[in-house]
Design a protein around this motif. Structure first.
Motif, PDB file in Angstrom:
ATOM      1  N   TRP A 106      -0.466  13.508  17.440  1.00  0.00           N
ATOM      2  CA  TRP A 106       0.577  14.443  17.021  1.00  0.00           C
ATOM      3  C   TRP A 106       0.547  14.750  15.526  1.00  0.00           C
ATOM      4  CZ3 TRP A 106       5.301  13.701  14.207  1.00  0.00           C
ATOM      5  CH2 TRP A 106       6.144  14.813  14.237  1.00  0.00           C
ATOM      6  N   PRO A 107       0.379  13.767  14.624  1.00  0.00           N
ATOM      7  CA  PRO A 107       0.332  14.112  13.195  1.00  0.00           C
ATOM      8  C   PRO A 107      -0.811  15.067  12.858  1.00  0.00           C
ATOM      9  CG  PRO A 107       0.676  11.756  13.470  1.00  0.00           C
ATOM     10  CD  PRO A 107       0.317  12.305  14.818  1.00  0.00           C
ATOM     11  N   VAL A 108      -1.945  14.906  13.531  1.00  0.00           N
ATOM     12  CA  VAL A 108      -3.079  15.805  13.288  1.00  0.00           C
ATOM     13  C   VAL A 108      -2.751  17.205  13.804  1.00  0.00           C
ATOM     14  CG1 VAL A 108      -5.530  16.207  13.724  1.00  0.00           C
ATOM     15  CG2 VAL A 108      -4.694  13.874  13.398  1.00  0.00           C
ATOM     16  N   GLN A 109      -2.016  17.288  14.917  1.00  0.00           N
ATOM     17  CA  GLN A 109      -1.593  18.596  15.426  1.00  0.00           C
ATOM     18  C   GLN A 109      -0.742  19.338  14.396  1.00  0.00           C
ATOM     19  OE1 GLN A 109       0.219  18.470  19.362  1.00  0.00           O
ATOM     20  NE2 GLN A 109      -1.027  16.701  19.922  1.00  0.00           N
ATOM     21  N   GLN A 110       0.108  18.607  13.679  1.00  0.00           N
ATOM     22  CA  GLN A 110       0.947  19.242  12.660  1.00  0.00           C
ATOM     23  C   GLN A 110       0.091  19.817  11.536  1.00  0.00           C
ATOM     24  OE1 GLN A 110       4.177  19.426  13.782  1.00  0.00           O
ATOM     25  NE2 GLN A 110       3.093  18.354  15.413  1.00  0.00           N
ATOM     26  N   ASN A 111      -0.964  19.099  11.150  1.00  0.00           N
ATOM     27  CA  ASN A 111      -1.874  19.616  10.127  1.00  0.00           C
ATOM     28  C   ASN A 111      -2.627  20.845  10.631  1.00  0.00           C
ATOM     29  OD1 ASN A 111      -1.231  17.789   8.139  1.00  0.00           O
ATOM     30  ND2 ASN A 111      -2.871  16.363   8.650  1.00  0.00           N
ATOM     31  N   GLY A 288       0.570   6.064  11.716  1.00  0.00           N
ATOM     32  CA  GLY A 288       0.343   5.748  13.115  1.00  0.00           C
ATOM     33  C   GLY A 288      -0.116   6.982  13.869  1.00  0.00           C
ATOM     34  N   SER A 289      -0.149   6.885  15.188  1.00  0.00           N
ATOM     35  CA  SER A 289      -0.671   7.984  15.999  1.00  0.00           C
ATOM     36  C   SER A 289       0.381   9.026  16.340  1.00  0.00           C
ATOM     37  CB  SER A 289      -1.267   7.426  17.296  1.00  0.00           C
ATOM     38  OG  SER A 289      -0.273   6.741  18.044  1.00  0.00           O
ATOM     39  N   ASN A 290       1.666   8.743  16.063  1.00  0.00           N
ATOM     40  CA  ASN A 290       2.720   9.669  16.473  1.00  0.00           C
ATOM     41  C   ASN A 290       3.764   9.935  15.393  1.00  0.00           C
ATOM     42  OD1 ASN A 290       2.270  10.403  19.377  1.00  0.00           O
ATOM     43  ND2 ASN A 290       2.228   8.178  19.572  1.00  0.00           N
ATOM     44  N   ASN A 323       6.858  11.844  17.270  1.00  0.00           N
ATOM     45  CA  ASN A 323       6.656  12.518  18.543  1.00  0.00           C
ATOM     46  C   ASN A 323       6.859  11.533  19.684  1.00  0.00           C
ATOM     47  OD1 ASN A 323       5.825  14.697  20.275  1.00  0.00           O
ATOM     48  ND2 ASN A 323       3.885  13.617  20.536  1.00  0.00           N
ATOM     49  N   PHE A 324       7.948  11.735  20.436  1.00  0.00           N
ATOM     50  CA  PHE A 324       8.187  10.943  21.636  1.00  0.00           C
ATOM     51  C   PHE A 324       7.581  11.676  22.838  1.00  0.00           C
ATOM     52  CE2 PHE A 324      11.537   9.789  18.665  1.00  0.00           C
ATOM     53  CZ  PHE A 324      11.521   8.398  18.727  1.00  0.00           C
ATOM     54  N   ASP A 325       7.678  11.072  23.984  1.00  0.00           N
ATOM     55  CA  ASP A 325       7.079  11.671  25.167  1.00  0.00           C
ATOM     56  C   ASP A 325       7.736  13.002  25.517  1.00  0.00           C
ATOM     57  OD1 ASP A 325       5.408  11.799  27.467  1.00  0.00           O
ATOM     58  OD2 ASP A 325       7.075  11.091  28.701  1.00  0.00           O
ATOM     59  N   LEU A 326       9.063  13.060  25.433  1.00  0.00           N
ATOM     60  CA  LEU A 326       9.787  14.246  25.865  1.00  0.00           C
ATOM     61  C   LEU A 326      10.118  15.212  24.735  1.00  0.00           C
ATOM     62  CD1 LEU A 326      12.285  12.682  28.441  1.00  0.00           C
ATOM     63  CD2 LEU A 326      10.130  13.860  28.902  1.00  0.00           C
ATOM     64  N   PHE A 327      10.191  14.727  23.501  1.00  0.00           N
ATOM     65  CA  PHE A 327      10.598  15.607  22.411  1.00  0.00           C
ATOM     66  C   PHE A 327      10.078  15.084  21.074  1.00  0.00           C
ATOM     67  CE2 PHE A 327      13.890  12.448  23.079  1.00  0.00           C
ATOM     68  CZ  PHE A 327      14.146  11.985  21.797  1.00  0.00           C
ATOM     69  N   GLN A 328      10.114  15.983  20.084  1.00  0.00           N
ATOM     70  CA  GLN A 328       9.784  15.644  18.704  1.00  0.00           C
ATOM     71  C   GLN A 328      11.082  15.587  17.908  1.00  0.00           C
ATOM     72  OE1 GLN A 328       7.065  18.666  17.248  1.00  0.00           O
ATOM     73  NE2 GLN A 328       6.108  18.822  19.267  1.00  0.00           N
ATOM     74  N   VAL A 329      11.163  14.653  16.986  1.00  0.00           N
ATOM     75  CA  VAL A 329      12.344  14.535  16.143  1.00  0.00           C
ATOM     76  C   VAL A 329      11.907  14.443  14.686  1.00  0.00           C
ATOM     77  CG1 VAL A 329      12.410  12.013  16.373  1.00  0.00           C
ATOM     78  CG2 VAL A 329      14.479  13.247  15.707  1.00  0.00           C
ATOM     79  N   LYS A 330      12.657  15.093  13.818  1.00  0.00           N
ATOM     80  CA  LYS A 330      12.371  15.022  12.390  1.00  0.00           C
ATOM     81  C   LYS A 330      13.681  14.831  11.638  1.00  0.00           C
ATOM     82  CE  LYS A 330      10.178  17.399   8.508  1.00  0.00           C
ATOM     83  NZ  LYS A 330       9.446  18.614   8.053  1.00  0.00           N
ATOM     84  N   ALA A 331      13.715  13.826  10.776  1.00  0.00           N
ATOM     85  CA  ALA A 331      14.883  13.549   9.947  1.00  0.00           C
ATOM     86  C   ALA A 331      14.513  13.787   8.488  1.00  0.00           C
ATOM     87  CB  ALA A 331      15.359  12.115  10.146  1.00  0.00           C
ATOM     88  N   THR A 332      15.408  14.423   7.742  1.00  0.00           N
ATOM     89  CA  THR A 332      15.156  14.705   6.327  1.00  0.00           C
ATOM     90  C   THR A 332      16.376  14.328   5.497  1.00  0.00           C
ATOM     91  OG1 THR A 332      15.958  16.985   6.553  1.00  0.00           O
ATOM     92  CG2 THR A 332      13.591  16.614   6.832  1.00  0.00           C
ATOM     93  N   THR A 361      16.297  17.504  13.286  1.00  0.00           N
ATOM     94  CA  THR A 361      15.924  18.559  14.230  1.00  0.00           C
ATOM     95  C   THR A 361      15.245  17.941  15.443  1.00  0.00           C
ATOM     96  OG1 THR A 361      13.790  18.915  13.117  1.00  0.00           O
ATOM     97  CG2 THR A 361      15.626  20.313  12.446  1.00  0.00           C
ATOM     98  N   LEU A 362      15.462  18.563  16.593  1.00  0.00           N
ATOM     99  CA  LEU A 362      14.866  18.121  17.853  1.00  0.00           C
ATOM    100  C   LEU A 362      14.109  19.288  18.475  1.00  0.00           C
ATOM    101  CD1 LEU A 362      17.868  16.158  19.425  1.00  0.00           C
ATOM    102  CD2 LEU A 362      15.892  15.190  18.247  1.00  0.00           C
ATOM    103  N   VAL A 363      12.886  19.008  18.945  1.00  0.00           N
ATOM    104  CA  VAL A 363      12.059  20.025  19.596  1.00  0.00           C
ATOM    105  C   VAL A 363      11.533  19.439  20.901  1.00  0.00           C
ATOM    106  CG1 VAL A 363      10.049  21.533  19.401  1.00  0.00           C
ATOM    107  CG2 VAL A 363      11.344  20.911  17.343  1.00  0.00           C
ATOM    108  N   PRO A 364      11.857  20.028  22.056  1.00  0.00           N
ATOM    109  CA  PRO A 364      11.353  19.494  23.331  1.00  0.00           C
ATOM    110  C   PRO A 364       9.856  19.740  23.472  1.00  0.00           C
ATOM    111  CG  PRO A 364      12.537  21.536  23.703  1.00  0.00           C
ATOM    112  CD  PRO A 364      12.740  21.190  22.258  1.00  0.00           C
ATOM    113  N   ASN A 365       9.167  18.804  24.099  1.00  0.00           N
ATOM    114  CA  ASN A 365       7.725  18.936  24.311  1.00  0.00           C
ATOM    115  C   ASN A 365       7.372  19.634  25.616  1.00  0.00           C
ATOM    116  OD1 ASN A 365       6.757  17.742  21.937  1.00  0.00           O
ATOM    117  ND2 ASN A 365       7.002  15.679  22.773  1.00  0.00           N
ATOM    118  N   ARG A 366       8.264  19.569  26.590  1.00  0.00           N
ATOM    119  CA  ARG A 366       7.903  20.051  27.930  1.00  0.00           C
ATOM    120  C   ARG A 366       8.814  21.163  28.427  1.00  0.00           C
ATOM    121  NH1 ARG A 366       6.841  14.234  30.976  1.00  0.00           N
ATOM    122  NH2 ARG A 366       5.397  13.375  29.413  1.00  0.00           N
ATOM    123  N   PHE A 367       9.473  21.831  27.508  1.00  0.00           N
ATOM    124  CA  PHE A 367      10.394  22.881  27.937  1.00  0.00           C
ATOM    125  C   PHE A 367      10.256  24.085  27.014  1.00  0.00           C
ATOM    126  CE2 PHE A 367      14.568  24.981  27.565  1.00  0.00           C
ATOM    127  CZ  PHE A 367      14.722  25.386  28.884  1.00  0.00           C
TER     128      PHE A 367
END
Length: 403
Positions: A106-111, A288-290, A323-332, A361-367
């Motif tokens: 997931w971190p590489v996907q963001q790049n 880490g990987s996520n 990046n969790f299984d169902l959603f991504q979360v970011k805290a600032t 912010t919350l972003v769903p991965n599968r919806f």
């Protein structure tokens, strides 16, 4: 010297290819794969060429490897080199192929998404986003019941319309290369916040161009004009010029730096007109990987027409994404400190502010909704000022459909 290195690398590449082909024939290897050790040697050679700025040599080596090895790391580095060479369509194809196949952490996907944004600018794009927003304290009005002026204390009466507001936000972002070699790009960004009573309706725009310097890799000159209108009245205009430096990002760490100069012209408040200077640095690191850790630092100087409204400021910000299984979360979170140059002419004392922000912010991965991704965000903001009149707190909520 660099030219000699390039020649040496290319010669070594072809010699290696010949040796491999000869070895394959002599051992009747019909698997279509390069030996793992040889693949790694060629990959290391390509990375050395990349570090030395010999992008064409690195491309030739990785293109050869990709005929036998279609692993994500080969595609990823080849996509990155195609980007550096200006082969944006080839780079875009490889990056999108990797994202669709979900072969990257997931971190590489963001790049990768950052690369795709840059490619969009070069090839031309438009993006439209729709959001539902709400905001408490839209006037940033003080929570104090009394404030002290130079002639004594007075009571504070909150405006009757300073209530929680709900509205719709429309955003349009566009960009297009203006030259054939795509070094000069025009951009236009518009945002319109539409509220029922029209009092807080706001339009902002940012129009300009940027130019990628040929002689200095990663350096970009940007110039533009920001403008804003509120309730149909012109609020400010802000012409600016900046120099941005983007070092070549890698999959573990990337950064960018911007020095920005401008002049803000505030309508109906000329004593706030000011020359501005800011220096900002942004960093992100894979954890880490996520997970991703982000930080930013900003120094600012505002030289107003009248000295009491001039200030210097420092901002520190931190962010964490997972990046969790169902959603991504970011805290600032961020802290901005501003100190004004002279005593305020209306209130007693010199103004000094500490503004705190925290958001999630919350972003769903599968919806996906209507082929766009929903994003939910909440931001809390609090400003503590040495002059009570400028202290306030507020909370904003947004539900955005992002393509």
């Amino acid at each position: 010297m660099l030219h000699s290195l390039k020649v040496a690398l290319v010669i070594f590449f072809y010699l290696s290819s010949f040796t491999l082909a000869h070895s394959a024939n002599s051992t009747n290897n019909t698997s279509g794969l390069l030996p793992e050790k040889q693949t790694q040697n060629l990959f290391n050679l390509a990375m050395l060429a990349l570090q030395k700025g010999q992008y064409k040599a690195a491309e030739e080596i990785l293109s050869h490897i990709s005929l036998y090895d279609s692993s994500p790391r080969i595609k990823l580095e080849l996509a990155r080199i195609q980007f550096l060479l200006g082969n944006y369509k080839d780079s875009q194809y490889l990056f999108e192929e990797l994202l669709i196949a979900k072969q990257l952490p997931w971190p590489v996907q963001q790049n990768v998404n950052k690369y795709l944004n840059e490619i969009d600018l070069a090839l031309g794009f438009y993006k439209f986003n729709l959001a539902w927003t709400s905001e408490t304290n839209p006037r940033n009005f003080t929570s104090s019941k009394e404030v002290e002026l130079v002639f004594g204390e007075v009571g504070v009466i909150e405006p009757s319309d300073n209530k929680t507001i709900y509205g719709i936000q429309y955003s349009l972002n566009t960009g297009k290369a203006l030259t054939e070699i795509r070094r000069t790009v025009g951009f236009a960004n518009f945002t319109y916040k539409d509220y029922p009573n029209k009092t807080f309706d706001r339009i902002t725009s940012d129009l300009g161009i940027y130019h990628n310097m040929q002689s200095w890799q990663g350096v970009r000159i940007r110039t533009g004009l920001e403008s804003a209108f509120i309730s149909g009245q012109h609020l400010y205009r802000y012409p600016y010029i900046s120099t941005v430096y983007y070092p070549n990002p890698n999959h573990q760490f990337n950064s960018n730096y911007e020095l920005k100069l401008g002049y803000i012209d505030i309508s109906e408040s000329s004593y706030h007109d000011a020359y501005t200077v800011s220096l900002e640095a942004n960093f992100s690191k894979k954890s880490g990987s996520n997970s991703i850790i982000e930080s930013n630092v900003k120094l600012e100087l505002n030289l107003a027409e009248e000295q009491p409204y001039s200030y210097s400021g420092t901002l520190f910000g931190l962010g964490y994404g997972h990046n969790f299984d169902l959603f991504q979360v970011k805290a600032t979170t961020s802290v901005l400190h501003r100190r004004y140059k002279e005593d305020d002419p209306l209130f007693i004392g010199r103004r000094e502010d500490n503004r705190y922000k925290a958001g999630i912010t919350l972003v769903p991965n599968r919806f996906r909704l209507f082929d766009v991704t929903p994003v939910i965000g909440v931001i809390a903001e609090k400003n503590n000022s040495s002059l009570d009149f400028y202290s306030y707190d507020k909370v904003s909520f947004v539900f955005k459909l992002q393509n």
